[in-house]
Every structure is written in structure tokens, then in C-alpha cells.
Design a protein around this motif. Structure first.
Motif, PDB file in Angstrom:
ATOM      1  N   SER A  81       0.840  -1.189   0.000  1.00  0.00           N
ATOM      2  CA  SER A  81       0.000   0.000   0.000  1.00  0.00           C
ATOM      3  C   SER A  81       0.878   1.242   0.000  1.00  0.00           C
ATOM      4  CB  SER A  81      -0.905   0.024   1.236  1.00  0.00           C
ATOM      5  OG  SER A  81      -1.725  -1.127   1.283  1.00  0.00           O
ATOM      6  N   PRO A  82       0.425   2.324  -0.642  1.00  0.00           N
ATOM      7  CA  PRO A  82       1.200   3.564  -0.598  1.00  0.00           C
ATOM      8  C   PRO A  82       1.029   4.258   0.745  1.00  0.00           C
ATOM      9  CG  PRO A  82      -0.844   3.911  -1.784  1.00  0.00           C
ATOM     10  CD  PRO A  82      -0.800   2.449  -1.461  1.00  0.00           C
ATOM     11  N   PHE A  83       1.911   5.207   1.022  1.00  0.00           N
ATOM     12  CA  PHE A  83       1.777   6.026   2.223  1.00  0.00           C
ATOM     13  C   PHE A  83       0.582   6.964   2.074  1.00  0.00           C
ATOM     14  CE2 PHE A  83       6.106   4.786   3.214  1.00  0.00           C
ATOM     15  CZ  PHE A  83       6.107   4.777   4.606  1.00  0.00           C
ATOM     16  N   ASP A  84      -0.162   7.140   3.166  1.00  0.00           N
ATOM     17  CA  ASP A  84      -1.143   8.210   3.234  1.00  0.00           C
ATOM     18  C   ASP A  84      -0.607   9.270   4.191  1.00  0.00           C
ATOM     19  OD1 ASP A  84      -1.513   7.175   5.807  1.00  0.00           O
ATOM     20  OD2 ASP A  84      -3.410   6.185   5.293  1.00  0.00           O
ATOM     21  N   ARG A  85      -1.390  10.309   4.438  1.00  0.00           N
ATOM     22  CA  ARG A  85      -0.907  11.406   5.270  1.00  0.00           C
ATOM     23  C   ARG A  85      -0.535  10.924   6.669  1.00  0.00           C
ATOM     24  NH1 ARG A  85      -2.448  17.578   5.700  1.00  0.00           N
ATOM     25  NH2 ARG A  85      -2.534  17.253   3.455  1.00  0.00           N
ATOM     26  N   ALA A  86      -1.370  10.098   7.262  1.00  0.00           N
ATOM     27  CA  ALA A  86      -1.123   9.655   8.646  1.00  0.00           C
ATOM     28  C   ALA A  86       0.134   8.789   8.748  1.00  0.00           C
ATOM     29  CB  ALA A  86      -2.339   8.898   9.173  1.00  0.00           C
ATOM     30  N   SER A  87       0.279   7.827   7.837  1.00  0.00           N
ATOM     31  CA  SER A  87       1.449   6.943   7.912  1.00  0.00           C
ATOM     32  C   SER A  87       2.728   7.697   7.575  1.00  0.00           C
ATOM     33  CB  SER A  87       1.268   5.737   6.989  1.00  0.00           C
ATOM     34  OG  SER A  87       1.049   6.134   5.651  1.00  0.00           O
ATOM     35  N   ALA A  88       2.649   8.676   6.669  1.00  0.00           N
ATOM     36  CA  ALA A  88       3.823   9.493   6.354  1.00  0.00           C
ATOM     37  C   ALA A  88       4.208  10.352   7.550  1.00  0.00           C
ATOM     38  CB  ALA A  88       3.539  10.359   5.132  1.00  0.00           C
ATOM     39  N   GLN A  89       3.230  10.914   8.240  1.00  0.00           N
ATOM     40  CA  GLN A  89       3.517  11.710   9.425  1.00  0.00           C
ATOM     41  C   GLN A  89       4.163  10.860  10.517  1.00  0.00           C
ATOM     42  OE1 GLN A  89      -0.333  13.360  10.326  1.00  0.00           O
ATOM     43  NE2 GLN A  89      -0.001  15.193   9.066  1.00  0.00           N
ATOM     44  N   ALA A  90       3.673   9.629  10.688  1.00  0.00           N
ATOM     45  CA  ALA A  90       4.234   8.742  11.704  1.00  0.00           C
ATOM     46  C   ALA A  90       5.681   8.385  11.384  1.00  0.00           C
ATOM     47  CB  ALA A  90       3.380   7.481  11.811  1.00  0.00           C
ATOM     48  N   ALA A  91       5.961   8.127  10.121  1.00  0.00           N
ATOM     49  CA  ALA A  91       7.338   7.810   9.722  1.00  0.00           C
ATOM     50  C   ALA A  91       8.250   9.009   9.931  1.00  0.00           C
ATOM     51  CB  ALA A  91       7.366   7.367   8.269  1.00  0.00           C
ATOM     52  N   LEU A  92       7.761  10.207   9.582  1.00  0.00           N
ATOM     53  CA  LEU A  92       8.570  11.420   9.766  1.00  0.00           C
ATOM     54  C   LEU A  92       8.908  11.657  11.226  1.00  0.00           C
ATOM     55  CD1 LEU A  92       7.127  14.120   7.326  1.00  0.00           C
ATOM     56  CD2 LEU A  92       9.405  13.111   7.320  1.00  0.00           C
ATOM     57  N   GLU A  93       7.969  11.357  12.104  1.00  0.00           N
ATOM     58  CA  GLU A  93       8.234  11.557  13.535  1.00  0.00           C
ATOM     59  C   GLU A  93       9.429  10.714  13.983  1.00  0.00           C
ATOM     60  OE1 GLU A  93       8.568  10.851  17.573  1.00  0.00           O
ATOM     61  OE2 GLU A  93       7.679   9.264  16.330  1.00  0.00           O
ATOM     62  N   ILE A  94       9.495   9.489  13.526  1.00  0.00           N
ATOM     63  CA  ILE A  94      10.620   8.602  13.889  1.00  0.00           C
ATOM     64  C   ILE A  94      11.915   9.098  13.265  1.00  0.00           C
ATOM     65  CG2 ILE A  94      11.549   6.267  13.635  1.00  0.00           C
ATOM     66  CD1 ILE A  94       8.620   5.256  13.662  1.00  0.00           C
ATOM     67  N   ILE A  95      11.872   9.429  11.982  1.00  0.00           N
ATOM     68  CA  ILE A  95      13.078   9.853  11.262  1.00  0.00           C
ATOM     69  C   ILE A  95      13.653  11.132  11.871  1.00  0.00           C
ATOM     70  CG2 ILE A  95      13.953  10.650   9.025  1.00  0.00           C
ATOM     71  CD1 ILE A  95      11.648   8.841   7.810  1.00  0.00           C
ATOM     72  N   GLU A  96      12.789  12.102  12.139  1.00  0.00           N
ATOM     73  CA  GLU A  96      13.269  13.370  12.692  1.00  0.00           C
ATOM     74  C   GLU A  96      13.782  13.199  14.116  1.00  0.00           C
ATOM     75  OE1 GLU A  96      10.041  16.133  12.120  1.00  0.00           O
ATOM     76  OE2 GLU A  96      10.895  16.792  10.200  1.00  0.00           O
ATOM     77  N   ARG A  97      13.172  12.294  14.876  1.00  0.00           N
ATOM     78  CA  ARG A  97      13.652  12.051  16.242  1.00  0.00           C
ATOM     79  C   ARG A  97      15.077  11.498  16.221  1.00  0.00           C
ATOM     80  NH1 ARG A  97      12.165   7.349  18.879  1.00  0.00           N
ATOM     81  NH2 ARG A  97      10.174   7.357  17.735  1.00  0.00           N
ATOM     82  N   TYR A  98      15.334  10.547  15.347  1.00  0.00           N
ATOM     83  CA  TYR A  98      16.696  10.003  15.260  1.00  0.00           C
ATOM     84  C   TYR A  98      17.659  11.026  14.676  1.00  0.00           C
ATOM     85  CZ  TYR A  98      15.703   5.341  16.948  1.00  0.00           C
ATOM     86  OH  TYR A  98      15.381   4.279  17.759  1.00  0.00           O
ATOM     87  N   GLY A  99      17.177  11.849  13.758  1.00  0.00           N
ATOM     88  CA  GLY A  99      18.029  12.908  13.234  1.00  0.00           C
ATOM     89  C   GLY A  99      18.453  13.883  14.316  1.00  0.00           C
ATOM     90  N   GLU A 100      17.528  14.238  15.195  1.00  0.00           N
ATOM     91  CA  GLU A 100      17.856  15.144  16.300  1.00  0.00           C
ATOM     92  C   GLU A 100      18.825  14.495  17.279  1.00  0.00           C
ATOM     93  OE1 GLU A 100      17.277  18.296  16.942  1.00  0.00           O
ATOM     94  OE2 GLU A 100      16.272  18.542  15.009  1.00  0.00           O
TER      95      GLU A 100
END
Length: 434
Positions: A232-251
Motif C-alpha cells: 500500500s502507498p503512504f497516506d498522510r497519517a502513515s507518512a507523518q508517523a514515519a517522519l516523527e521517527i526519522i526526525e527524532r533520530y536525526g535530532e
């Protein structure tokens, strides 16, 4: 051993009597099997070359400046067969191509030599311990690795290769040996996002200074997936959830090592409905080829070029011109807003940005680089196109004016009855073309 295809005129090799058709066996006692061996051992100042001419072995000794070329030429750049991918990844874009496209599009490379030489990404399932030792010995760095997940069982599942999990040992060995690693994660909702993504980033960040960067990109799905793994493709909610993880590790990386290291692609921000981070966020843009910070980099270059033009050639802003720029739906809003700055300064310039729906791949692929000539042609038909149609260079094959569907740039120009021009990838290139 590799056969010498040619010898450059007036080169050191020609002066030493080496001829086309001779076979290069070794340099300073090191066997030569491919381009990496040759380029690495060729750099020495004093060389003893072992060669064969027919059945006769002979040796050439010569001295030269370090890194100077010998002048030997070979039938192919790699001096060897290009290594094909052994995996059957559930997300592989090549498996989602329709039949009838040009043959080269269907070749899946997975060659560590191309990773070092040209920046290609490899899975490490195609090399053995001897090849890893060669990389370490030659300190071939950086290496670009398609990781996708650090969980061995999940990696086997995602790559349809029972050895894919075991191949992760090569990644650990390279990191321990001080090889710089650029890693790529193709995110597939429900497979390697969520807790699986956290596990992967935790393991990768454990590589310390050997980890140079990580790019997380959303899976691209076309309409040609019959018989393939259900994704399945990403929707807004799943993309937001992935970004939260990625940005947390980036910080976390920025706090611990002074560099963000872990990034999401521009496409993931757009899917999440999030504004792209500022240009400073991307530091030195280590993953721009994966679409990480590409739009911000373009915007920054465009802004600087416009300011420079205002200072050096203000008369250029008075030009009367009408241009049409087709682009993928993903980046349309950002790019259209970027061009508003020029529209406000130059009222005689009309810029029509056109979001092109990717009918060829089924509409779920929306990036500019995967647009085809036929979709551009169909969706620009009947429009007043003005003086020229400007096309992003990544729509076309490298070094050729050919789209993915084999339509050529001259063919598109003829069908549109308007010149279509390829534009370089920088903001300065875009401003100059406009």
C-alpha cells in the motif's frame, strides 16, 4: 587477467612496447581482475607489469609520477561483466515496469564497484568475504548500501533472498573497518516502518562515525503490480508517523555527533502535508540524489541567481517571454510558489507551471523524474505553450534526450509544435532557461 583493448598514443604503456591484444596479468605482483584492481595498483610510482602476448609471458618495469595514467584502454569500463542483482525485492521498481520498454531499463545492477565509482546503491547480497576484504584493503569509501531493514528475517522477506539477512555481516565489517556508509531505506507501510524503522535506525546509528548518512524514501508503486507482493502507498497519517521517527533520530544524531545524519526525502514531507525543512536542515546535502533536500537546494540556487541577476544585469528582468514548465504533481505546489518571486519582479514574463498526472505508471507515481513523453504531450496538448517548454533534465536518460517511454525530445517538440528544451538541475540553470 584482463585483455588490453587499446594503448593511448604517446602514453607510458606505448613507449614500453605494450600492444593492443596483450593481456595484463598483474601489477607489482597483485592480480588484476577488474577496474578497481587496475586503478588502485596503477597509482604507484614504480610498477612491474606482468603481461602475456599470445603464449609468451613478459614483464615491463617503468617509473612514473604517482597517480599518473599508464594509458591502457579496455573493452569496457569495469573490465569485467556488470554484476546483476540476485534479489526479488517486494518493492522493486523495475519489476513494476510494463513490457516493451528499452532493454536497459530492465537490468538490475548490484555491483559494489559501481557504488564506489558512480554512487550506485548495493544490497551486499552479491559480494563475498574476499570482496569485503578487498574493499577494506583498498579503503574504497564511501560505499552506498540499500539497507531497508537491519532485522535479518525481515530483510530476507523484503528482498526475497534467504541470504539477505546474513549479508548484513558485511555491513558491520565495513563499518568496523572505517568505511564511510551512505544508507538507503525504502519504506513500505506495514513492513519496515514503525517499530521496524526504529530498530533499523538504532542499529545504523550504532555504527558511529562510519555512518555518513541515511535516506528514508517512500515506496513507489505503479499500476503494473499484478502478481507482486501486496503493498500500500503512504497516506498522510502513515507518512507523518514515519517522519516523527526519522526526525527524532536525526535530532539525536545532531545532539550526539553534530550532524543530523538521518533524513527523509522531500516526497515523504509532501505526502505528510508538512512544509519542507529550511535549507540549513540539510547541512551539506549528503543524500540529495535520493531526493533529500532537492527542492530546497533548487530554491536556494534560484534565489541566489535571481539576486545576482538583479545586481549585474537588471535589464534582463524586462524581457518579454512566455514559458511552460511541466512537472510532477509531487513538487508542483512548492515549485509554483518558488516561481512567484520571479513573477512578482518580472511582469513581462509569463510562467505556466503544469502538474502532469502520471497516467503511464497509473497515477500513484508523482515525481518529476518519472514522467514520460506521452503524458507530457497528452496533457500539454491544446494549451498555449508560449515560446518554449522547459523540461527538468532528470526526466531524460543521462546523456541522451530520451524519455522513459522512448519518446525523444525532438519528437515531443514536433508533436507540441513548440520547442522543448532540457534544463540543468540547478536553480541557476532554471532561471537562465526562463
Amino acid at each position: 587477467m584482463v585483455r588490453i583493448d587499446g594503448v593511448a598514443r604517446e602514453s607510458r604503456a606505448q613507449r614500453a612496447g605494450i600492444l593492443p591484444g596483450d593481456v595484463l596479468v598483474s601489477i607489482n605482483g597483485h592480480p588484476v581482475a577488474d577496474v578497481l584492481d587496475y586503478r588502485f595498483y596503477e597509482t604507484e610510482r614504480e610498477l612491474a607489469l606482468s603481461l602475456r602476448r599470445g603464449e609468451t609471458a613478459y614483464t615491463v618495469e617503468l617509473a612514473k609520477p604517482q597517480y599518473a595514467s599508464l594509458g591502457l584502454e579496455f573493452a569496457s569500463y569495469l573490465m569485467d561483466e556488470q554484476r546483476a542483482c540476485r534479489n526479488k525485492c517486494v518493492f522493486c521498481f523495475i519489476d513494476q515496469l510494463p513490457k516493451g520498454m528499452r532493454e536497459t531499463l530492465y537490468f538490475k545492477d548490484d555491483d559494489d564497484r559501481l557504488s564506489f565509482l558512480f554512487g550506485n546503491y548495493i544490497t551486499l547480497t552479491n559480494i563475498d568475504d574476499r570482496e569485503v576484504e578487498r574493499i577494506l584493503q583498498m579503503h574504497i569509501s564511501p560505499i552506498n548500501v540499500s539497507v531497508h531493514t537491519m532485522a535479518p528475517d525481515l530483510r530476507c522477506k523484503m528482498m526475497n533472498n534467504r541470504f539477505a539477512g546474513e549479508a548484513l555481516r558485511h555491513l558491520y565489517r565495513l563499518a568496523e573497518g572505517g568505511i564511510q556508509l551512505n544508507c538507503q531505506i525504502v519504506l513500505c507501510p506495514g513492513l519496515n516502518d514503525g517499530p521496524a524503522l526504529e530498530y533499523t535506525l538504532e542499529k545504523l546509528c550504532g555504527f558511529g562515525e562510519s555512518l555518513q548518512s541515511v535516506a528514508c524514501v517512500p515506496v513507489g508503486l505503479t499500476r503494473y503490480r499484478e502478481g507482486l507482493y501486496p503493498l500500500s502507498p503512504f497516506d498522510r497519517a502513515s507518512a507523518q508517523a514515519a517522519l516523527e521517527i526519522i526526525e527524532r533520530y536525526g535530532e539525536q544524531c545532531r545532539a550526539s555527533r553534530g550532524s543530523r545524519t538521518v533524513y527523509a526525502s522531500d516526497e515523504l514531507y509532501i505526502l505528510a502535508g508538512r512544509e519542507l525543512p529550511p535549507v540549513e536542515f540539510y547541512e551539506d546535502f549528503p543524500q540529495i540524489e535520493n531526493g533529500v533536500g532537492m527542492l530546497r537546494d533548487l530554491e536556494e540556487g534560484f534565489r541566489w541567481a535571481l539576486e545576482d541577476l538583479e545586481e549585474t544585469e537588471p535589464s534582463a528582468l524586462a524581457v518579454c517571454r512566455h514559458v511552460t514548465i511541466p512537472t510532477g504533481e509531487c513538487g508542483f505546489a512548492f515549485l509554483n510558489n518558488m516561481l512567484d518571486v520571479l513573477r512578482e519582479k518580472c511582469h513581462n514574463i509569463k510562467i505556466d507551471m503544469v502538474p502532469v498526472h502520471n497516467d503511464f505508471f497509473g497515477g500513484t507515481v508523482n515525481v518529476t523524474g518519472l514522467l514520460t513523453g506521452q503524458d507530457i504531450c497528452n496533457q500539454l496538448a491544446g494549451r498555449e505553450l508560449g515560446d518554449v517548454v522547459l523540461l527538468a533534465g532528470n526526466m531524460l536518460r543521462a546523456g541522451e534526450d530520451v524519455f522513459l517511454d522512448d519518446m525523444t525530445l525532438p519528437e515531443l517538440s514536433e508533436r507540441l509544435d513548440c520547442p522543448a528544451v532540457r534544463v540543468g538541475g540547478s536553480g541557476e540553470d532554471l532561471l537562465a532557461a526562463i
